[in-house]
Design a protein around this motif. Structure first.
Motif, PDB file in Angstrom:
ATOM      1  N   GLU A 104      -7.613   3.679  -4.453  1.00 31.94           N
ATOM      2  CA  GLU A 104      -8.531   2.745  -5.105  1.00 31.94           C
ATOM      3  C   GLU A 104      -7.785   1.427  -5.372  1.00 31.94           C
ATOM      4  O   GLU A 104      -6.633   1.435  -5.804  1.00 31.94           O
ATOM      5  CB  GLU A 104      -8.968   3.362  -6.446  1.00 31.94           C
ATOM      6  CG  GLU A 104     -10.148   2.675  -7.064  1.00 31.94           C
ATOM      7  CD  GLU A 104     -11.104   3.655  -7.740  1.00 31.94           C
ATOM      8  OE1 GLU A 104     -10.866   4.878  -7.672  1.00 31.94           O
ATOM      9  OE2 GLU A 104     -12.089   3.174  -8.329  1.00 31.94           O
ATOM     10  N   GLY A 105      -8.436   0.307  -5.058  1.00 31.55           N
ATOM     11  CA  GLY A 105      -7.809  -0.995  -5.299  1.00 31.55           C
ATOM     12  C   GLY A 105      -7.067  -1.568  -4.106  1.00 31.55           C
ATOM     13  O   GLY A 105      -6.813  -2.782  -4.043  1.00 31.55           O
ATOM     14  N   ASP A 106      -6.716  -0.726  -3.133  1.00 31.71           N
ATOM     15  CA  ASP A 106      -6.063  -1.238  -1.917  1.00 31.71           C
ATOM     16  C   ASP A 106      -7.079  -2.042  -1.125  1.00 31.71           C
ATOM     17  O   ASP A 106      -8.259  -1.710  -1.099  1.00 31.71           O
ATOM     18  CB  ASP A 106      -5.558  -0.082  -1.046  1.00 31.71           C
ATOM     19  CG  ASP A 106      -4.383   0.646  -1.674  1.00 31.71           C
ATOM     20  OD1 ASP A 106      -4.138   1.803  -1.286  1.00 31.71           O
ATOM     21  OD2 ASP A 106      -3.721   0.068  -2.555  1.00 31.71           O
ATOM     22  N   GLY A 116      -4.272  -4.963   3.748  1.00 31.20           N
ATOM     23  CA  GLY A 116      -3.031  -4.265   3.379  1.00 31.20           C
ATOM     24  C   GLY A 116      -2.980  -2.881   4.010  1.00 31.20           C
ATOM     25  O   GLY A 116      -1.941  -2.436   4.500  1.00 31.20           O
ATOM     26  N   ILE A 117      -4.131  -2.202   4.003  1.00 29.88           N
ATOM     27  CA  ILE A 117      -4.206  -0.856   4.586  1.00 29.88           C
ATOM     28  C   ILE A 117      -3.943  -0.920   6.092  1.00 29.88           C
ATOM     29  O   ILE A 117      -3.172  -0.122   6.641  1.00 29.88           O
ATOM     30  CB  ILE A 117      -5.591  -0.228   4.311  1.00 29.88           C
ATOM     31  CG1 ILE A 117      -5.787  -0.030   2.802  1.00 29.88           C
ATOM     32  CG2 ILE A 117      -5.745   1.103   5.045  1.00 29.88           C
ATOM     33  CD1 ILE A 117      -7.244   0.245   2.403  1.00 29.88           C
ATOM     34  N   ALA A 118      -4.559  -1.869   6.756  1.00 32.52           N
ATOM     35  CA  ALA A 118      -4.360  -2.021   8.206  1.00 32.52           C
ATOM     36  C   ALA A 118      -2.880  -2.238   8.522  1.00 32.52           C
ATOM     37  O   ALA A 118      -2.334  -1.640   9.448  1.00 32.52           O
ATOM     38  CB  ALA A 118      -5.199  -3.175   8.734  1.00 32.52           C
ATOM     39  N   VAL A 129       0.843  -1.202   0.000  1.00 32.20           N
ATOM     40  CA  VAL A 129       0.000   0.000   0.000  1.00 32.20           C
ATOM     41  C   VAL A 129       0.877   1.250   0.000  1.00 32.20           C
ATOM     42  O   VAL A 129       1.797   1.364   0.800  1.00 32.20           O
ATOM     43  CB  VAL A 129      -0.922   0.001   1.252  1.00 32.20           C
ATOM     44  CG1 VAL A 129      -1.611   1.337   1.450  1.00 32.20           C
ATOM     45  CG2 VAL A 129      -1.940  -1.121   1.143  1.00 32.20           C
ATOM     46  N   VAL A 130       0.566   2.165  -0.920  1.00 31.77           N
ATOM     47  CA  VAL A 130       1.280   3.445  -0.988  1.00 31.77           C
ATOM     48  C   VAL A 130       0.378   4.510  -0.384  1.00 31.77           C
ATOM     49  O   VAL A 130      -0.785   4.605  -0.760  1.00 31.77           O
ATOM     50  CB  VAL A 130       1.620   3.796  -2.462  1.00 31.77           C
ATOM     51  CG1 VAL A 130       2.203   5.196  -2.565  1.00 31.77           C
ATOM     52  CG2 VAL A 130       2.559   2.753  -3.061  1.00 31.77           C
TER      53      VAL A 130
END
Lengths: 494, 132
Positions: free
Chosen positions: B35-37, B41-43, B7-8
């Motif tokens: 968008e798409g993450d 992955g974000i967590a 994730v960026v």
């Protein structure tokens, strides 16, 4: 804290991970012991080879192992009673050495013995499913291979996920297993297997079966094996019941049946509900060929348990039948091994006596600084997620006892005033851990000796073995090729 | 897919906002992603305590999150494999999803993802899993 962990499977690594992350700056030391030379327990020796994604959890274990406060010692069996002796090349370490060298103890020793069927004793025609799993994972006790070249009909007793895993291994086209972690000798035998039909025999009905939808779906999707369609009468009583989401989805999969139509495939299987084995008549031993045995089955119906009416029990209808079969595999769950720690085992629950993460006596008194997590504490139930949650909860109890609290949650710590286990209640010595061991970092003298003599495998050793197994596997176009103890020893010495 | 560094972080104010709540409904953190993450992955990018034992391969239920009804309804239906894993999740609700399978779109801006009951409740409730 200097914590000894007995057993190096997922609950050990998850508990260690949580303890170390809750105490990032503190000087605590955790030593994980396992009688297997490789870490990770059932992740390596239980998860089906064609479920490699489940094994991704080891990446987290590798990270935890990089913390210098954690050490792993493989090929060491610890016992207070007799050692199990299951793995001949184990180094034995008496419990007294642990007690004098550590301040805290965590039993993460799992449930390593198969539950047997009283009417089906082990013989050349009857083996526990665990032996098959140990065979196809090349478990260090090296059980004999099953006689698959001489067997066309297999009966699996029990309706859990282990039953479905074993069925899938016996039924699937061997080529399906080619890319996975299945040792070459196992692949070789599976390719020569004469198995044509697998009967999965369940004492009760579809609602009581312990297997889950994912594994059932996988069997239904086999391209080379079709399922005998179930009698629609099986589903009639269910129309009047309020089924859970999980149950509804499972029944849909059962009703739909296999992708390949029944009889259109070289191999077949069946789910034989409401059948309880009563005996296995072996053929006369004069025969040189392996001729089939005869399994006698009592037909059953469901009646509510007299004490817990929401639980349905199997009762005999009086009808019986016989099934001609060349191999019976009993897959009836697991229990903890009482032999190494007889005083801690609770025969009623078939696991260690535990209350909220603490080892307790029969009268419920907790031992200071002695804990248990995973299947050893809960019994052989639950997949990785459940074991992880339990291990995290026990880790929080351990840290809370040590520090007084964890975040805003206070657990009931065992203080010096708490009545400790009465020696008379235990069948061996009371667990008097050493409050001030001479050395807070080093393992016991015998372990240092064992390391010097190459009898003990460290995590660093394991990573070398791991890399070599993957390298050997790559040459064969598969995930890994497992090494034996002899090969491991040779590699580490050179 | 690897869960590390996938994730960026978008420029603050330009990304899709997600609120992570604990099981009691308290806000843990508000974060932004693209968008798409996916939620798992974000967590991990923002150090939120959401486990992902199988690393996003729909082979476990440890990234289970609970979504508000209105956002749950926007998402495409879970596939069989996700539903099979959700069946085993602790504290399953009608608006539960596996975090690794929830991919962000602009419509999900402002969504709250609630982590299920804390692990120590297992001892309090005496819950024992029933499948293995």
């Amino acid at each position: 804290m200097k914590l000894a962990v007995i057993g190096g499977g997922p609950s050990a690594f998850y508990a260690a991970s949580r303890i170390l992350s809750l105490l990032p700056k503190q000087s605590v030391n955790i030593h994980i012991y396992d009688r297997l030379w490789a870490p990770h327990g059932l992740v390596r020796y239980g998860v089906a080879p064609d479920h490699p994604e489940v094994k991704n959890c080891v990446h987290k274990f590798d990270e935890v192992a990089m913390d210098p406060r954690l050490r792993f010692f493989g090929n060491v069996e610890i016992s207070a009673g007799r050692p199990s002796g299951m793995i001949p090349h184990n180094m034995h370490l008496p419990m007294s050495s642990i007690l004098s060298n550590y301040t805290h103890l965590l039993f993460a020793s799992g449930c390593t013995l198969p539950t047997l069927h009283p009417a089906l004793p082990p013989s050349s025609y009857c083996m526990p499913a665990l032996s098959l799993v140990h065979w196809y994972t090349q478990y260090p006790s090296l059980p004999p291979s099953p006689p698959l070249e001489d067997v066309s009909h297999v009966s699996i007793i029990g309706a859990g996920n282990v039953s479905l895993d074993v069925a899938r291994m016996l039924l699937c086209p061997p080529s399906h297993l080619d890319p996975y972690d299945v040792p070459q000798p196992v692949m070789s035998l599976l390719t020569r297997s004469a198995v044509k039909h697998v009967s999965i025999i369940a004492r009760r009905g579809p609602l009581e079966a312990a297997f889950t939808t994912k594994e059932l779906r996988e069997l239904m999707s086999l391209p080379n094996a079709s399922m005998q369609p179930l009698d629609p009468a099986l589903f009639e009583p269910l129309q009047y019941m309020k089924l859970s989401r999980q149950q509804t989805r499972m029944m849909d999969v059962l009703k739909k049946g296999s992708k390949s139509p029944w009889g259109s495939t070289p191999r077949t299987w069946s789910l034989d509900f409401f059948r309880a084995p009563t005996g296995l008549a072996l053929p006369p031993s004069e025969s040189t060929r392996r001729t089939p045995a005869e399994l006698t089955l009592a037909h059953t119906k469901l009646i509510p348990d007299p004490e817990q009416p929401s639980i349905m029990r199997a009762a005999s209808t009086g009808e019986t039948s016989r099934l001609s079969t060349s191999l019976v595999v009993t897959s009836l769950g697991f229990r903890a091994d009482p032999t190494p720690f007889p005083g801690l085992y609770d025969p009623a629950s078939a696991h260690l006596r535990v209350n909220a993460g603490r080892i307790v006596t029969a009268s419920g008194k907790a031992f200071k600084n002695v804990y248990s997590s995973g299947w050893a504490a809960m019994g052989a139930r639950g997949v990785l997620a459940a074991t992880m949650m339990d291990a995290y909860a026990v880790a929080e109890v351990i840290v809370s006892d040590l520090m007084g609290s964890v975040g805003d949650v206070k657990t009931t710590a065992v203080t010096p005033d708490t009545k400790l286990g009465d020696a008379a209640e235990m069948r061996e010595e009371v667990w008097n851990l050493n409050e001030k061991p001479v050395d807070m970092k080093q393992p016991p003298e015998e372990v240092l000796q064992g390391l010097a003599e190459n009898k003990i495998i460290t995590y660093a050793d394991w990573k070398k073995i791991d890399a070599e197994e993957v390298k050997k596997g790559k040459a064969l176009g598969k995930e890994r090729e497992r090494m034996t103890w002899d090969e491991v020893n040779y590699m580490l010495k050179t | 897919a690897s869960r590390h560094g996938g994730v960026v972080r978008p420029e603050p104010g330009t990304g899709i906002k997600i609120h992570f709540n604990d099981s009691k409904g308290n806000l843990i953190k508000t974060v932004e992603a693209n968008e798409g993450d996916d939620i798992l992955g974000i967590a991990h990018e923002y150090d939120i305590d959401l486990e992902g034992a199988c690393e996003g391969s729909v082979a476990c239920s440890t990234c289970h999150v609970i979504l508000p009804q209105e956002y749950y309804d926007i998402l495409p239906e879970p596939e069989d494999d996700e539903n099979d894993m959700l069946d085993m999740a602790f504290g399953l609700t009608d608006t539960s999803r596996l975090g690794c399978q929830v991919k962000l779109t602009k419509e999900l801006d402002g969504m709250t993802a609630t982590l299920p009951s804390a692990t120590r409740n297992m001892f309090v409730d005496g819950k024992k899993p029933t499948h293995h």
